[in-house]
Design an enzyme around this catalytic site. Structure first.
Site, PDB file in Angstrom:
ATOM      1  N   HIS A 154       7.536  11.314   8.495  1.00  0.00           N
ATOM      2  CA  HIS A 154       8.545  10.830   6.866  1.00  0.00           C
ATOM      3  C   HIS A 154       9.374  11.530   6.958  1.00  0.00           C
ATOM      4  CE1 HIS A 154       6.451  10.579   3.133  1.00  0.00           C
ATOM      5  NE2 HIS A 154       5.985  10.288   4.001  1.00  0.00           N
TER       6      HIS A 154
ATOM      7  N   ASP B 158       4.894  16.187   1.257  1.00  0.00           N
ATOM      8  CA  ASP B 158       5.374  14.787   1.505  1.00  0.00           C
ATOM      9  C   ASP B 158       6.336  14.266   1.966  1.00  0.00           C
ATOM     10  OD1 ASP B 158       3.717  12.391   1.790  1.00  0.00           O
ATOM     11  OD2 ASP B 158       4.108  11.660  -0.505  1.00  0.00           O
TER      12      ASP B 158
ATOM     13  N   HIS C 262       3.763  13.572  -4.741  1.00  0.00           N
ATOM     14  CA  HIS C 262       3.987  12.385  -5.882  1.00  0.00           C
ATOM     15  C   HIS C 262       4.821  12.683  -6.851  1.00  0.00           C
ATOM     16  CE1 HIS C 262       2.583   8.338  -2.998  1.00  0.00           C
ATOM     17  NE2 HIS C 262       3.708   9.697  -2.392  1.00  0.00           N
TER      18      HIS C 262
ATOM     19  N   ASP D  45      11.782   9.985   3.920  1.00  0.00           N
ATOM     20  CA  ASP D  45      12.141  10.311   2.693  1.00  0.00           C
ATOM     21  C   ASP D  45      11.241  10.265   1.868  1.00  0.00           C
ATOM     22  OD1 ASP D  45       9.925   8.235   3.658  1.00  0.00           O
ATOM     23  OD2 ASP D  45      10.153   7.015   2.051  1.00  0.00           O
TER      24      ASP D  45
ATOM     25  N   GLU E 126       8.482   5.182   4.055  1.00  0.00           N
ATOM     26  CA  GLU E 126       7.702   5.070   3.950  1.00  0.00           C
ATOM     27  C   GLU E 126       6.705   5.166   2.430  1.00  0.00           C
ATOM     28  OE1 GLU E 126       2.861   6.332   2.919  1.00  0.00           O
ATOM     29  OE2 GLU E 126       4.788   7.517   2.110  1.00  0.00           O
ATOM     30  N   GLU E 127       7.540   6.163   1.366  1.00  0.00           N
ATOM     31  CA  GLU E 127       7.381   5.786  -0.104  1.00  0.00           C
ATOM     32  C   GLU E 127       7.666   4.777  -0.241  1.00  0.00           C
ATOM     33  OE1 GLU E 127       5.896   7.831  -0.375  1.00  0.00           O
ATOM     34  OE2 GLU E 127       5.714  10.295  -0.134  1.00  0.00           O
TER      35      GLU E 127
END
Length: 453
Positions: free
Chosen positions: A97, A128, A427, A99, A162-163
């Site tokens: 992903h 990520d 994150h 995003d 996804e996030e």
């Protein structure tokens, strides 16, 4: 590819790595945050950049596609591309992903200005999951460099939300079921056991979140005139939250399931250092660290709406609310878990306070369906790329869309792999990817694309 070709492949990865690192840095510079409060135009820029990278490795017909979300609005842009393989060869779907999470606070560097420090590249999305994108690109470039065509058909699917919980994911699969059909699905959105030791993720916890509101008064009243016979909503919310765990720190909500203890466990000193746990704070829960992290539920308070210290006055707060995040073990139904949590909250309403619970997002847990041939091949590729045997691991986090993949493609083998390590801080502030590990990931994926054929 035989062991004879492995040094040539590794040399190709190393020689092409400066260019690939520049591509990763360019992706990190795009603030492609999918949260609703951020500018969605950055997602368009990011998707276009992914198309350019894919076209550079022979995907001539890359597409940017969208699907509707449950509210009817269009989801974020996703990139899909395909290259056929030899006749009769299986098809491998390479997922990632583009995003990212919001940057947040506490960074030592600018979150959207990639910065190399030693063997790590820092920046939001560096691990990520923009590293997952360049891992796919790097594997294909390396195979081309050594004159090896992948012995499988390849479909690339790079989503853009996804996030944000992948709200249009199910609709996207429904609209493009045949386009995305594959025999093996590779999801490089997890972690490895540690730097220098690869991991194959065989289980993931699911997710239930929601907001609990505690109300005690119709409006705020003077704390001196009424305090004593009446407890304010902030205190009552705290008392309710305190019922969620027992004296050992285990989740005390009836009806939640746990799984068997894993075969491996964490070193406590390493876990404390990786998690930044303060000295003197004890670990909680019965069982080992891996048991509590991978196969038991975990319940956190991730947000509180209450009277702020800055705006406090001598009044009793009429209501307060908290956002709860419940990670559920493999084998747990999210709807049943949400119902169990709501029942616990209502049954433990302190002093008759009004308690309401609103369920937010939910996500299915994941447990690998046996030891597939694809998993065995993946382990052999990891062992050759890293030079050590991989570890089958669980992960405490959630990737809910994997359940959607299984619903649409029940015969597909899903390989959940990782570009991250315990120091990646996905994150969080100071997110980073270890560049040596990224090289190994690329070598392993190049081997995988050959051996699966």
């Amino acid at each position: 590819m035989s062991a004879f070709h492995l040094p040539a492949l590794r040399s190709a990865v190393d020689s092409g790595f400066p260019s690939l690192l520049a591509d990763l840095e360019a992706l990190v510079r795009v603030p492609s945050v999918s949260a609703a409060s951020f500018d969605p135009r950055h997602l368009d820029v990011s998707a276009r950049a992914v198309v350019d990278l894919l076209e550079g490795v022979g995907f001539a017909e890359s597409q940017i596609l969208r699907a509707p979300k449950p509210d009817g609005s269009l989801g974020a842009p996703a990139v899909v591309a395909h290259r056929p393989g030899p006749a009769g060869a299986p098809t491998v779907l390479l997922y990632a992903h583009h995003d990212v999470q919001p940057p947040g606070e506490g960074w030592d560097t600018e979150p959207f200005e990639p910065t190399c420090v030693g063997e790590r590249l820092y920046g939001r999305g560096a691990a990520d999951d923009k590293a997952g994108i360049v891992a796919h690109i790097g594997a294909l470039r390396a195979l081309a460099e050594v004159g090896q065509e992948p012995q499988v058909g390849i479909t690339v699917f790079i989503e853009g939300e996804e996030e944000d919980g992948s709200p249009s994911f199910t609709a996207f699969l429904a609209a493009h079921r045949d386009l995305l059909r594959a025999d093996v699905i590779v999801v490089p959105d997890s972690t490895n056991w540690k730097v220098g030791v690869p991991g194959l993720t065989t289980s993931l916890r699911g997710l239930v979140d929601g907001t609990v509101t505690v109300s005690v008064l119709e409006h705020a009243v003077h704390s001196g005139m009424y305090g004593g016979p009446i407890l304010d909503a902030n205190v009552l919310l705290a008392r309710l939250i305190a019922t969620l765990h027992d004296e050992q720190g285990n989740v005390a909500v009836a009806g939640l399931v746990s799984g068997p203890a894993p075969a491996v466990d964490f070193d406590e000193a390493e876990f404390r250092a990786e998690s930044s746990l303060l000295d003197g704070v004890r670990l909680v829960g019965s069982g080992g660290i891996a048991t509590n992290l991978w196969v038991k539920p975990a319940l956190s308070v991730i947000g509180v709406d209450a009277t702020s210290v800055a705006l406090a006055s001598n009044t009793l707060a009429p209501n307060a609310r908290a956002k709860l995040s419940l990670r559920i073990a493999p084998g747990q139904d999210p709807a049943a878990a949400a119902a169990a949590l709501e029942a616990h909250l209502l049954a433990n309403a302190p002093f008759g306070a009004r308690v309401e619970f609103e369920v937010g997002s939910t996500g299915q847990p994941f447990a690998a369906q046996g030891d597939t041939e694809a998993m065995r091949i993946a382990r052999s590729c990891f062992a050759d790329a890293w030079g050590v045997d991989p570890v089958d691991i669980g992960v405490g986090g959630s990737i809910p869309f994997i359940a959607d993949f299984l619903d649409f493609y029940p015969e597909a083998a899903i390989l959940v792999t990782g570009v991250e390590d315990p120091d990646s801080r996905a994150h969080g502030a100071n997110e980073s990817v270890h560049l040596g590990e990224l090289r190994n990931v690329i070598v392993a994926e190049a081997l995988l694309l050959q051996r699966l054929g």
